[in-house]
Design a protein around this motif. Structure first.
Motif, PDB file in Angstrom:
ATOM      1  N   LYS A   1     -97.744  26.341 -60.296  1.00 43.92           N
ATOM      2  CA  LYS A   1     -97.696  24.780 -61.722  1.00 43.92           C
ATOM      3  C   LYS A   1     -98.975  25.923 -62.395  1.00 43.92           C
ATOM      4  O   LYS A   1     -98.535  25.425 -63.749  1.00 43.92           O
ATOM      5  N   THR A   2    -100.392  26.194 -62.410  1.00 46.10           N
ATOM      6  CA  THR A   2    -100.959  26.028 -63.178  1.00 46.10           C
ATOM      7  C   THR A   2    -100.570  27.105 -64.467  1.00 46.10           C
ATOM      8  O   THR A   2    -100.827  26.845 -64.812  1.00 46.10           O
ATOM      9  N   SER A   3     -99.822  28.502 -63.264  1.00 47.33           N
ATOM     10  CA  SER A   3     -99.831  29.278 -64.652  1.00 47.33           C
ATOM     11  C   SER A   3     -98.477  28.418 -65.813  1.00 47.33           C
ATOM     12  O   SER A   3     -98.973  28.999 -66.709  1.00 47.33           O
TER      13      SER A   3
ATOM     14  N   LEU B   1    -102.855  17.607 -67.830  1.00 55.00           N
ATOM     15  CA  LEU B   1    -103.492  17.421 -66.250  1.00 55.00           C
ATOM     16  C   LEU B   1    -103.357  18.656 -64.583  1.00 55.00           C
ATOM     17  O   LEU B   1    -102.144  18.208 -64.182  1.00 55.00           O
ATOM     18  N   ASP B   2    -104.421  19.126 -64.969  1.00 53.89           N
ATOM     19  CA  ASP B   2    -103.860  20.166 -63.491  1.00 53.89           C
ATOM     20  C   ASP B   2    -104.430  19.460 -62.387  1.00 53.89           C
ATOM     21  O   ASP B   2    -105.552  19.811 -61.971  1.00 53.89           O
ATOM     22  N   GLU B   3    -103.543  19.202 -61.378  1.00 58.04           N
ATOM     23  CA  GLU B   3    -104.332  18.456 -59.653  1.00 58.04           C
ATOM     24  C   GLU B   3    -105.941  16.893 -60.551  1.00 58.04           C
ATOM     25  O   GLU B   3    -106.306  16.994 -59.041  1.00 58.04           O
ATOM     26  N   VAL B   4    -105.678  16.650 -61.626  1.00 57.80           N
ATOM     27  CA  VAL B   4    -106.656  16.046 -61.676  1.00 57.80           C
ATOM     28  C   VAL B   4    -106.865  14.795 -60.913  1.00 57.80           C
ATOM     29  O   VAL B   4    -107.000  14.301 -60.844  1.00 57.80           O
TER      30      VAL B   4
END
Ligand SMILES: Nc1ncnc2c1ncn2[C@@H]1O[C@H](COP(=O)(O)OP(=O)(O)OP(=O)(O)O)[C@@H](O)[C@H]1O
Ligand SMILES: [Mg+2]
Length: 403
Positions: free
Chosen positions: A36-38, A344-347
């Protein structure tokens, strides 16, 4: 602006990915360590030519390329922006053995024509929001410098050029300072480097000041909305950070006149920087480093006149970061006339219900939004109905069709 299609080859855990993106908010759902982050990192890299995490491009190549004689990774995106219906941006990272010492080389192409990083500034703009950004206020000064630099370099090619030159010249001047301290070089050799460093440094300081002045207005608006107008957020640019000094690590404005609300052009800052190098020459030689300049400057946020990093509660710090992130989005839109992408990563999971509702309510403001999550139930039904869902698993992404 938005990305129509994204292709990745050997980027992180994506051996091969072809992904068509929509304009509705997109949710990337998956367990930990699936990619996901990648994926957000890949889009960020296309926009900025830098990773938000690593300084070594080698780490971005899929591990499966380790034994390849000429390993490479390729990222490409079909981008629509206000200037052009469709352009294809392609970045290839590859090992270059031509100089004898192996190093990684970046090749950028726009519609199959070679370009420099500077030529593609503004083509794709993103605002990336990471969980660690929530500690922007309490984190180190370098985090806040990076916040200013990554926003500015996406929009202003003169700023990008100045920063790239500054980052090249600074280690050379520092190396010379060390040689002078070891009596292997003379002080007169400094003049050339001082002149260059001060020239680019002044462009960076002036650029940051103008940026912060423009950002402050926009951040205040969001901050008022989040605090019911009880708190006023102000931004303060503090030049020349010295970590071991008293007074909160700040020198008290060694460069006179650097008030955010007084416009200072680079030509006014450059002679002051040169004077500063001169004043601190002895200490710089002793320590083998350049003690003043934008690489040591600080950004502080105040709430109702008090430093948020020193006195703010955790909730106030989070509200401030949220206000800064949306100010960044608004600033980019106002400067370019085009809405950037919001990543938006996990925020969302990290915010309380009031701030989460605010954030989800503003997602439609961005032209294209990608949100990662391990849990879908953090989103309300209304949002999930508007959003397009994707499942991320072991470097593969597939759309989840509504049931
Ligand atoms: N260069 C690389 N080549 C192959 N795999 C890599 C590379 N770099 C990182 N990885 C792996 O890719 C996987 C996906 O990482 P990523 O950070 O994208 O996961 P994620 O889905 O965001 O997980 P989390 O929910 O834990 O944040 C991890 O297992 C990571 O170790
Ligand atoms: Mg992740």
């Amino acid at each position: 602006m938005h990305i129509e299609h994204l292709s990745l080859t050997n980027f992180r855990n994506y051996a091969r990915l072809e992904l068509s993106l929509g304009k509705e908010p997109m949710v990337l759902h998956g367990a930990n360590a699936q990619g996901k982050t990648s994926l957000l990192e890949a889009i960020y890299y296309l926009a900025t030519s830098r990773s938000p995490y690593t300084t070594s491009d080698r780490q971005l190549l899929h591990w499966r390329t380790e034994n390849d004689p000429l390993p490479f990774a390729r990222l490409s995106a079909e981008i629509c922006n206000k200037h052009s219906p469709l352009q294809r941006l392609e970045v290839t990272l590859m090992l270059d053995n031509s100089t004898g010492t192996p190093r990684f080389k970046k090749n950028i192409k726009l519609n199959s024509v070679d370009k420099r990083v500077m030529d593609v500034v503004g083509l794709l703009n993103v605002v990336l929001f990471l969980p660690q950004d929530l500690s922007l206020i309490e984190g180190s000064p370098s985090d806040r410098r990076r916040f200013m630099d990554t926003t500015l370099t996406q929009i202003e090619s003169t700023y990008l050029e100045a920063l790239e030159n500054y980052e090249k010249i600074l280690p050379q001047r520092n190396a010379l300072l060390k040689r002078i301290s070891e009596k292997r070089a003379s002080k007169s050799e400094l003049a050339y480097w001082d002149e260059q460093l001060a020239q680019f440094g002044a462009v960076i300081i002036a650029g940051r000041q103008q940026f912060l002045r423009e950002l402050e207005l926009r951040a205040q608006r969001t901050h008022y909305a989040l605090t019911g107008s009880r708190e006023t957020l102000t931004l303060h640019y503090q030049p020349s950070f010295i970590p071991n000094a008293n007074n909160n690590g700040q020198r008290s404005f060694p460069l006179t006149g650097l008030d955010l609300h007084r416009e200072l052009p680079p030509e006014a800052i450059q002679p002051q920087l040169l004077q500063q190098y001169n004043d601190e020459l002895r200490e710089s030689i002793d320590r083998g480093m350049t003690l003043s300049g934008p690489h040591r400057d600080e950004l502080r946020m105040h709430i109702n006149g008090r430093d948020c990093g020193l006195y703010g509660s955790r909730g106030q710090a989070r509200t401030t970061v949220l206000a800064l992130k949306f100010a960044e989005l608004d600033w980019m839109r106002d400067r370019t006339g085009d809405m950037p992408l919001l990543l938006l990563d996990e925020v969302v999971a990290e915010l309380d219900s009031q701030r989460r509702a605010f954030l989800l309510g503003r997602l439609d403001d961005a032209a294209q939004t990608l949100v990662t999550t391990t849990e879908l139930d953090i989103f309300n039904d209304d949002f999930l109905q508007r959003a397009k869902l994707f499942r991320v698993q072991e470097g593969q992404i597939e759309a989840i069709l509504p049931s």
